[in-house]
Design an enzyme around this catalytic site. Structure first.
Site, short mmCIF file in Angstrom:
data_model
loop_
_atom_site.label_atom_id
_atom_site.label_comp_id
_atom_site.label_asym_id
_atom_site.label_seq_id
_atom_site.Cartn_x
_atom_site.Cartn_y
_atom_site.Cartn_z
N ASP A 1 0.86 -1.18 0.00
CA ASP A 1 0.00 0.00 0.00
C ASP A 1 0.90 1.23 0.00
O ASP A 1 2.04 1.19 0.46
CB ASP A 1 -0.90 -0.02 1.24
N ASP B 1 -7.73 -7.79 0.93
CA ASP B 1 -6.86 -7.90 2.11
C ASP B 1 -7.59 -7.34 3.31
O ASP B 1 -8.50 -6.53 3.17
CB ASP B 1 -5.55 -7.13 1.90
#
Length: 376
Positions: free
Chosen positions: A92, A271
């Site tokens: 990320d 996720d």
């Protein structure tokens, strides 16, 4: 990175595919365990590979940038070598952490100023800098810098936030294409669709994202306070626009039922910290429902955590024993729960894939969603 669509299922937007990276292949739909600082809490890489059967894991740019830092990661040869993981990694961009962990932050056209949650030091993330950091981390898939507004944001704020995110995206995309990987393996860049809970903003964002022609695309800013049905609606709105020949990644979602509903709507990658975070607090997810291992009802139940599972912790440890460990405050309890829950999540998406390929996902999903949601 390459994506091959392998199967769809009648009566559903669910799809099965194969993502190919230089560190291996990923069968979709897939759940990705979250290793924020380059590790799953209490879980070895061997267990991730062999027992949980993870195909890809996550790291976080914000946390890895602050500690251990890019210089250590560069010396180590990237996060794969630093952590001993030879399969794909997604990172990320750190945008969500900037906005959720830093009390003193400021958004400017240049980027996001923030203070470290570790020592209070001041830092700036620009769209270009987060690309550079992820080059050094060496992730197979990197994310664009974005702002993640709260799910309850007024439309005026959501509009302003999206405009800034889109300007940052164009800069990050350009810098990605103007730079090269550090360690020789290829890296993909995923832009992120934002727009809060406003369908017109989501459509605009999805159209801009799709036009870039990136290797894959992400859906961000959901599961941040809005009702689940609104989240599902936004997924449908976005997936009508995102190209079907590229993987779609729904960020930070969620419960087992959320995952099944997202797959039903055409999502390929997900996720969430829930399996490990909730596991450390005594919540066990199984194919027959959810257990609170602190409940006295498990004190004399010597059956396996999940009798049908082939994960080693389910074959070795009973409900009574795991409850005893939680009540005693034993660290092993959190490790067992984390391994079990991650293995269950990977089993769940694997079953979804199998039913997509068999063509009966639409009839299998409702009953499975009911089962995994009930409290035992």
């Amino acid at each position: 990175m390459d994506f091959q669509l392998q199967a769809t299922s009648p009566g559903s937007a669910a799809r099965a595919g194969l993502i190919t990276t230089d560190h291996g292949t990923i069968e979709t739909p897939i759940f990705m365990p979250v290793g924020t600082v380059g590790a799953m809490k209490g879980v070895h890489m061997r267990e991730l590979r062999d027992d949980i059967k993870a195909q890809i894991i996550l790291g976080n740019t914000y946390h890895l940038y602050l500690r251990p830092g890019t210089e250590i990661l560069r010396q180590a040869g990237g996060l794969h070598k630093f952590g001993g993981w030879d399969r794909p990694i997604l990172t990320d961009s750190g945008g969500f952490q900037v906005f959720s962990l830093s009390e003193n932050r400021k958004l400017t056209e240049e980027g996001a100023w923030f203070r470290s949650h570790i020592d209070g030091s001041k830092h700036l993330f620009t769209p270009e800098k987060v690309v550079d950091i992820q080059r050094v981390i060496g992730s197979d898939i990197m994310m664009a810098l974005d702002e993640c507004p709260p799910g309850t944001s007024e439309k005026s704020y959501a509009r302003k936030s999206l405009d800034l995110t889109l300007r940052w995206l164009r800069r990050g995309w350009k810098h990605f294409n103007d730079t090269a990987p550090v360690y020789g393996h290829s890296q993909a860049f995923f832009p992120i669709v934002q727009g809060c809970t406003y369908a017109d903003l989501r459509r605009e964002s999805a159209s801009e994202v799709a036009a870039l022609g990136a290797d894959g695309n992400a859906i961000g800013g959901l599961a941040v306070g809005e009702p689940a049905e609104v989240m599902y609606e936004m997924i449908e709105v976005v997936n009508e626009i995102l190209p079907p020949d590229k993987p779609r990644y729904l960020m930070g979602v969620g419960t087992p039922a959320n995952i099944l509903e997202a797959i039903d709507r055409g999502v390929d990658m997900m996720d969430c910290v829930m399996p490990t975070r909730n596991g450390r607090n005594g919540m066990i997810f199984t194919r027959n429902g959810i257990m609170n291992m602190r409940n006295k009802k498990w004190a004399d139940d010597f059956s396996p955590l999940d009798p049908e599972s082939d994960c080693f912790v389910d074959q070795v440890y009973s409900k009574a024993y795991v409850r005893h460990l939680f009540i005693a405050g034993e660290l092993l309890a959190m490790q067992i729960a984390s391994i079990h829950n991650l293995a269950f999540y990977l089993w769940l998406v694997g079953e979804a894939r199998r039913h997509i390929q068999a063509g009966d996902f639409a009839t299998w999903k409702p009953e499975m969603a009911r089962r995994v949601t009930q409290r035992l």
